[in-house]
Design an enzyme around this catalytic site. Structure first.
Site, PDB file in Angstrom:
ATOM      1  N   PHE A   1      -0.675  -0.100 -12.716  1.00  0.00           N
ATOM      2  CA  PHE A   1       0.013  -0.755 -11.589  1.00  0.00           C
ATOM      3  C   PHE A   1       0.429  -2.202 -11.854  1.00  0.00           C
ATOM      4  O   PHE A   1      -0.261  -2.936 -12.557  1.00  0.00           O
ATOM      5  CB  PHE A   1      -0.884  -0.712 -10.338  1.00  0.00           C
ATOM      6  CG  PHE A   1      -1.420   0.667 -10.072  1.00  0.00           C
ATOM      7  CD1 PHE A   1      -0.555   1.680  -9.679  1.00  0.00           C
ATOM      8  CD2 PHE A   1      -2.761   0.969 -10.255  1.00  0.00           C
ATOM      9  CE1 PHE A   1      -1.025   2.965  -9.466  1.00  0.00           C
ATOM     10  CE2 PHE A   1      -3.244   2.252 -10.050  1.00  0.00           C
ATOM     11  CZ  PHE A   1      -2.380   3.261  -9.648  1.00  0.00           C
ATOM     12  N   ASP A   2       1.565  -2.562 -11.250  1.00  0.00           N
ATOM     13  CA  ASP A   2       2.049  -3.948 -11.297  1.00  0.00           C
ATOM     14  C   ASP A   2       1.846  -4.643  -9.961  1.00  0.00           C
ATOM     15  O   ASP A   2       1.890  -5.868  -9.882  1.00  0.00           O
ATOM     16  CB  ASP A   2       3.557  -3.981 -11.601  1.00  0.00           C
ATOM     17  CG  ASP A   2       3.905  -3.203 -12.833  1.00  0.00           C
ATOM     18  OD1 ASP A   2       3.155  -3.301 -13.822  1.00  0.00           O
ATOM     19  OD2 ASP A   2       4.927  -2.468 -12.808  1.00  0.00           O
ATOM     20  N   VAL A   3       1.738  -3.845  -8.896  1.00  0.00           N
ATOM     21  CA  VAL A   3       1.655  -4.404  -7.547  1.00  0.00           C
ATOM     22  C   VAL A   3       0.452  -3.813  -6.826  1.00  0.00           C
ATOM     23  O   VAL A   3       0.233  -2.598  -6.874  1.00  0.00           O
ATOM     24  CB  VAL A   3       2.934  -4.047  -6.731  1.00  0.00           C
ATOM     25  CG1 VAL A   3       2.864  -4.624  -5.324  1.00  0.00           C
ATOM     26  CG2 VAL A   3       4.183  -4.529  -7.448  1.00  0.00           C
TER      27      VAL A   3
END
Ligand code: PLP
Ligand code: CA
Length: 306
Positions: A21-23
């Site tokens: 995940f990035d967010v």
């Protein structure tokens, strides 16, 4: 759905999960803190994520506070944040009204059942409103009120009201419910900031915003459009603002039927449950809505050694 991964103490599992995940969308109460008590390790965990390039968004169903109020609360707990990182149901409701609803020019006013958080966010979107914390509405119904309402008299029913917005109101009363009912009957759009039945306080539960709209649903036989988790109107608003890739985003929450459902229905790549709030291990492992993974507490993410 499948049985979720239990990741507390599983270093390799944690690293693999975080790498997807990035967010990270964070529910607040029950995840980062409880009431005014910040959980140990919350600050360090958010720091770890940010230092690893993860974007953090605070997503709360609490409509009694504005985004600015939330920043103050976060700051008071030692968590750095900007207004832009906060998404409250008071804000999602306000932008839904100002940017999505197409109201006729003479029906722009909102009749509010709720607290200052809603009022502040409506003001920031230049949406006119009545009701809310105005002390004029904190009174008993008088015999003449019934006659004025029945006659549609403008001294009590503002003809410019085109929306009824219901959030948590610590001064809910018969007059406020009667006015809300008649505005909707006269054609106003029926909205709720969120429909949480209860809210936690001091280790037990109290009436939530959903319990404010429940009497209206009973009277009207009509459901409101809800704008907090798990409503996808809120996810769409967040995406509209941050333009993130849903498959690379993870919702973190303590409540299966709001937070986890919000992430699942929004087709996020991940959902992460924590056991420091409302839902139990049994809810996460065998309930109708299950997270992809869960932890005893958020700070167990520190065990990833990232
Ligand atoms: N609504 C109100 C009025 C609250 O006080 C809270 C928690 O503090 C909530 C909703 C739930 O907030 P969250 O979505 O951050 O768990
Ligand atoms: Ca919560």
């Amino acid at each position: 759905s499948d049985v979720p991964l239990y990741l507390s103490g599983d270093k390799a599992g944690l690293r693999e999960f975080l790498g997807k995940f990035d967010v990270f969308l964070f529910d607040c109460d029950g995840v980062l803190w409880s009431g005014d008590h910040c959980f140990p390790g919350t600050v360090e965990t958010l720091e770890l994520l940010r230092n690893n390039g993860k974007q953090v968004v605070f997503v709360t169903n609490n409509s009694t506070k504005s985004r600015a109020d939330y920043c103050k609360k976060l700051e008071g707990l030692g968590i750095p944040s900007t207004v832009e990182e906060v998404f409250s149901s008071s804000y999602s409701s306000s932008i839904y009204i100002s940017r999505i609803l197409q109201l006729p020019a003479n029906k722009r006013k909102v009749y509010v059942i709720g607290e200052t958080g809603i009022e502040q966010e409506l003001r920031s979107e230049n949406v006119p409103f009545i009701g809310g914390t105005d002390p004029a509405y904190r009174r008993d119904v008088k015999p003449e009120d019934y006659k004025l309402i029945a006659a549609g008299d403008e001294s009590i029913l503002d003809p410019e009201v085109g929306v009824v917005l219901v959030g948590l109101d610590f001064h809910l009363n018969y007059l406020k419910l009667a006015l809300a009912y008649h505005y909707v009957k006269r054609g106003a759009v029926f909205l709720a900031t969120n429909i949480d039945s209860t809210l936690p306080n001091s280790g037990t539960l109290f009436p939530g915003a959903g319990s404010m709209s429940a009497p209206l649903i009973m009277m009207l036989g009509q459901e409101p459009t809800a704008l907090g988790k798990p409503a996808q109107a809120m996810m769409d608003a967040i995406e509209g603002k941050f333009k993130f890739d849903r498959s690379r985003a993870c919702m973190v929450g303590d409540r299966a039927n709001t937070d986890i459902r919000f992430g699942r229905e929004g087709k996020l790549g991940g959902t992460l449950g924590v056991l420091t709030g409302v839902s139990s291990k049994e809810d996460f492992e065998s309930g109708p809505v299950r997270p992809h993974a869960y932890l005893d507490k958020l700070s167990d993410l520190l065990g990833s050694d990232l």
